[in-house]
Design an enzyme around this catalytic site. Sequence first.
Site, mmCIF file in Angstrom:
data_model
loop_
_atom_site.group_PDB
_atom_site.id
_atom_site.type_symbol
_atom_site.label_atom_id
_atom_site.label_comp_id
_atom_site.label_asym_id
_atom_site.label_seq_id
_atom_site.Cartn_x
_atom_site.Cartn_y
_atom_site.Cartn_z
ATOM 1 N N CYS A 116 55.748 25.403 85.224
ATOM 2 C CA CYS A 116 55.769 24.718 83.936
ATOM 3 C C CYS A 116 55.985 25.760 82.845
ATOM 4 O O CYS A 116 55.265 26.752 82.772
ATOM 5 C CB CYS A 116 54.446 23.986 83.706
ATOM 6 S SG CYS A 116 54.314 23.217 82.075
ATOM 7 N N CYS A 149 52.658 25.986 80.491
ATOM 8 C CA CYS A 149 51.364 26.553 80.922
ATOM 9 C C CYS A 149 51.442 27.487 82.121
ATOM 10 O O CYS A 149 50.453 28.120 82.464
ATOM 11 C CB CYS A 149 50.361 25.439 81.197
ATOM 12 S SG CYS A 149 50.685 24.523 82.727
ATOM 13 N N CYS A 170 53.402 17.605 83.987
ATOM 14 C CA CYS A 170 52.679 18.717 84.583
ATOM 15 C C CYS A 170 51.226 18.292 84.767
ATOM 16 O O CYS A 170 50.595 17.796 83.836
ATOM 17 C CB CYS A 170 52.762 19.943 83.675
ATOM 18 S SG CYS A 170 51.710 21.311 84.203
ATOM 19 N N CYS A 211 48.840 20.717 82.216
ATOM 20 C CA CYS A 211 48.815 20.584 80.747
ATOM 21 C C CYS A 211 49.374 19.256 80.253
ATOM 22 O O CYS A 211 49.392 18.999 79.056
ATOM 23 C CB CYS A 211 49.555 21.746 80.096
ATOM 24 S SG CYS A 211 51.349 21.741 80.370
ATOM 25 N N CYS A 249 64.011 14.433 88.859
ATOM 26 C CA CYS A 249 65.046 14.857 87.923
ATOM 27 C C CYS A 249 64.327 15.547 86.761
ATOM 28 O O CYS A 249 63.707 14.891 85.928
ATOM 29 C CB CYS A 249 65.822 13.633 87.466
ATOM 30 S SG CYS A 249 67.190 13.994 86.367
#
Length: 142
Positions: free
Chosen positions: A54, A57, A103, A106, A128
């Site tokens: 991510c 984070c 995510c 976060c 996607c």
Amino acid sequence: MEPVVGATPKVVKSDDEWREELSPAEYAVLREAGTERPWVGEYTDTKTVGVYECRACGAELFRSETKFDSHCGWPSFFSPLAGDRVILREDRSLGGVRTEVLCGTCHSHLGHVFEGEGYNTPTDQRYCINSISLRLTPTDAG
């Protein structure tokens, strides 16, 4: 961004803190559920072996071994890493029903997941994901 029902993010920051850490384009996608234009993302066609994290984070989300060529204009994966690395929620923002991918750490917007499109993958799913939502950490393939 609306909260995920029944889930509390492990990383919590104010909008001002996110704006300080992310570029305007990253903030628009990750925190406001925007979408980057197709075929412009840095990871759309990459074949580099590694872990996709991510961008907000740093949580590990996908491995390159699950990335496949879907020819849709965004990086596609057939499966995230195990556990609660990603969270799915219903998205009705464009008038239809889609499944948004967030995510798990976060709760930043990553993209959407689709099923039953007929791709020859082990899960018949296509995560996607916006390139701008990810950061690739290469690993030694040898």
